[in-house]
Design a protein around this motif. Structure first.
Motif: not given
Lengths: 486, 202
Positions: B12-14, B17, B56, B58, B84-86, B106-109
């Motif tokens: 993941d690039d963040d 996160f 991820d 994206r 993924t975010g969307h 994302k956000p994931v429970d």
């Protein structure tokens, strides 16, 4: 005091008032020369009134002659300003006649100064008391000569000149001004000339009452000019209202364009918001579990909380930037902004889109960090628009070959922001059109982006130009005057 | 069989996160390997025997889907959970077609994510077990099994391999026994999990 003697102060008061009104009009706008001329004419009338009063009281012939000379000075300045004023007022362009008339009056003044009894009299034998309309006063006993006719003729020609101009103006359809000028000058010709000639020839022993006539000449024109000033002021107010309306509309369009730009960026912004939210949720869940362990890992939980705080701020920043762009504003807050900040903010807003489009961005920011004076949101909008255009232009490039560069530079007192892509460039046939409203090459474009960008730059004293770079791709250059840092 | 120590690879690039996910996995007793991009993962070289990947979609550079396809071509067989975010439908279809274990947004429970990770790990340990059984087959047994799951009859297999039908039957029975299955249907399913190519070479 006799009713007749009330007239002089009345005339002088009116003349001074008029002179002040037109002087202030001229001071307000130095291009309104006719107001200056009218002010000089009115001032001369006031001076004339004073001289006339003093002459009635004088018992001494040399003093009388000096006052007569002063009267000639006032009459020179009066006639000259009326002649030149009439030329402007009646819209005439010729200068030969007014110049000749001016020279003639100067010769008259010269003769008045040189000759022993002035230009109007061969000799003044004595000053003796006379009762005029019930007022006792000192009046000269004169020996007339015909040279005086030449002097009177020069004044008369000034009157003829104005009447001739009035006729020309009538023919040109400027009826009101022509009537006002001709009628008022007609009064002067009748009254003032009769008055002077009667005195100069010694026919009647009456005082000079030229100031009345002079005031009659300029008062109607002055009133007309004042009406013109009032009309101009009303027109100015109307224009200002229009201007405000237009300004309001322009801001409205800018706002719509900003909102639509933000619409284009919505996916990118959602991603930017989602990242910190996801991290916050995961961190919170991890922290909860770590605290519930038999031996809670407090240090880890502290760093979790630090991250949560940072991520919350990150999300807040995204929202603040977004809100600044979509908020409806009624005024442009002009401030001194470092351009590198503008570039960084715009780049951040477009970052998600840039990353998703696989574009390599290079920022080359002038280390002197120049500033410009402008509205922050507006300039950011312009810059963002250029970035989005560039991103769109790069869509046709193969992946890995999409480059976008933003460069800021200070050259003399000009700050330039260059936004360059290595896309296909601007098609030759679209070159003259891209800044025209509603011109667009995009299937869903409004055609308002670039015209708005240009208006924004120009509103802050700058320019926006486009060119195709010799090495390929399009380059848009914003040039703004540099400003001292805030 | 499966190692006791599963590894979850997170790409993941963040930064934030990635860190948060590592902590969550840690709290669940799982070790995480963190990568900030597909390129960083490629630089890693060694992959765990037992584990899964949280990827991820994206990312700058090579995106998640492209990385999945590239890994697939390279014979990477750990289950991949997309995060993924969307996500949109074409994206998830593409991921699932290439064998993604799950596709989450994302956000994931926590429960959803951990459920997906545990399922992936269980699948992987199951698949790992079956792959171990496949490895225990002889060359001939494997060859016969491939033809069997391709739906060929003993007689056809005998003709193709130029052996007697009786020999085919022996190999087939051995293979069934080693694979621990009682029916043709079970054998087909087990082969599918282990990624055995029907009619392919062992």
């Amino acid at each position: 005091m006799n009713a007749l003697m009330m007239l002089w102060p009345l005339v002088m008061g009116s003349a001074v008032t008029m002179a002040l009104i037109h002087l202030s009009n001229w001071l307000h706008d130095r291009k309104l020369l006719e107001h200056l001329l009218l002010a000089v004419a009115a001032g001369s009338v006031a001076a004339f009134g004073v001289i006339e009063l003093l002459m009635m009281r004088t018992t001494d012939i040399p003093l009388y002659l000096r006052l007569h000379l002063a009267g000639h000075v006032a009459s020179l300045s009066y006639l000259l300003s009326v002649v030149w004023f009439a030329r402007l007022y009646l819209g005439h362009r010729g200068v030969v006649v007014p110049v000749l008339l001016s020279l003639a009056r100067m010769v008259v003044l010269l003769l008045e100064a040189v000759l022993p009894y002035g230009v109007n009299f061969r000799e003044i034998k004595a000053l003796s008391p006379v009762e005029f309309l019930g007022v006792p006063m000192m009046l000269p006993e004169v020996v007339p000569w015909s040279l005086s006719r030449a002097a009177e003729a020069s004044a008369l020609f000034c009157g003829f000149y104005v009447i001739a101009l009035a006729l020309l103006a009538w023919r040109a359809g400027r009826h009101r001004r022509a009537c006002v000028a001709a009628a008022s000058v007609g009064l002067l010709v009748l009254f003032a000339m009769a008055n002077s000639i009667l005195i100069h020839t010694g026919t009647l022993r009456i005082p000079y009452m030229l100031s009345f006539a002079f005031l009659c000449v300029i008062a109607p024109m002055g009133l007309d000019m004042s009406a013109a000033v009032a009309r101009a002021a009303a027109l100015g107010r109307q224009l200002r209202a229009r201007e405000l309306e237009r300004e309001e509309l322009r801001r409205e369009v800018e706002h719509i364009a900003r909102v639509s730009t933000m619409g284009q960026l919505s996916a990118s912004i959602a991603h930017e918001l989602n990242q910190p939210l996801a991290a916050i949720l995961t961190n919170a869940q991890a922290g909860r579990r770590l605290l519930l362990e038999p031996e809670p890992r407090v240090a880890e939980v502290v760093s979790i909380l630090d991250d949560i705080v940072a991520d919350d701020k990150r999300a807040g920043d995204v929202i603040r930037r977004l809100r600044a762009m979509v908020e409806k504003r009624h005024t442009v807050e002009v401030e001194s902004i470092p351009v590198h900040e503008l570039v960084a903010d715009a780049e951040r807003l477009a970052q998600g889109l840039i990353a998703r489009s696989g574009i390599a961005v290079s920022l080359d920011l002038d280390p002197r960090q120049p500033c410009i004076r402008a509205g922050r949101v507006e300039m950011q909008q312009a810059l963002l628009n250029l970035l989005l255009n560039a991103i769109e232009a790069l869509g046709g490039n193969p992946e890995g070959k999409r480059r976008l560069s933003v460069r800021t530079e200070l050259e003399g007192s000009t700050v330039r922001i260059r936004v360059r892509d290595n896309g296909p460039g601007i098609p030759a046939d679209a070159f003259g059109e891209i800044f025209r409203p509603f011109f667009t090459t995009k299937p869903r474009g409004l055609g308002m982006g670039l015209p708005i960008c240009r208006t924004i730059c120009e509103a802050h004293g700058g320019t926006l130009n486009a060119a195709n770079h010799p090495d390929g791709g399009a380059e848009f250059v914003i040039a703004m005057p540099s400003a001292p840092p805030a | 069989m499966a190692e006791a120590h599963p590894i979850v690879m997170v790409v993941d690039d963040d930064d934030s996160f990635r860190r948060s996910l590592a902590r969550l996995l840690l709290s669940h007793g799982l070790e995480a390997w963190l990568f900030e991009s597909a390129e960083a993962l490629a630089g890693c070289g060694v992959f765990p025997e037992y584990g899964c990947m949280v990827l991820d979609v994206r990312m700058p550079g090579l995106d998640g889907l492209a990385l999945q396809e590239k890994l697939g071509r390279g014979g990477f067989n750990l289950p991949i959970i997309f995060l993924t975010g969307h996500g949109d439908i074409p994206m998830s279809v593409r991921a699932m077609k290439h064998g993604a274990s799950d596709f989450l947004t994302k956000p994931v429970d926590e429960a959803v994510l951990m459920g997906a990770i545990h399922k992936a790990l269980a699948d992987q340990s199951h698949a790992g077990g079956i792959r171990a059984r496949v490895k225990s087959l002889t060359h001939r047994e494997h060859e016969v099994m491939c033809h069997v799951i391709a739906g060929e009859l003993n007689k056809q297999i005998a003709a193709r391999l130029d052996i007697t039908e009786k020999t085919v039957k022996v190999h087939r029975a051995r293979a069934m026994e080693k694979m621990g299955v009682g029916s043709l249907a079970e054998l087909v399913r087990a082969c599918a999990v282990a990624g055995v190519d029907p009619a392919g070479k062992p």
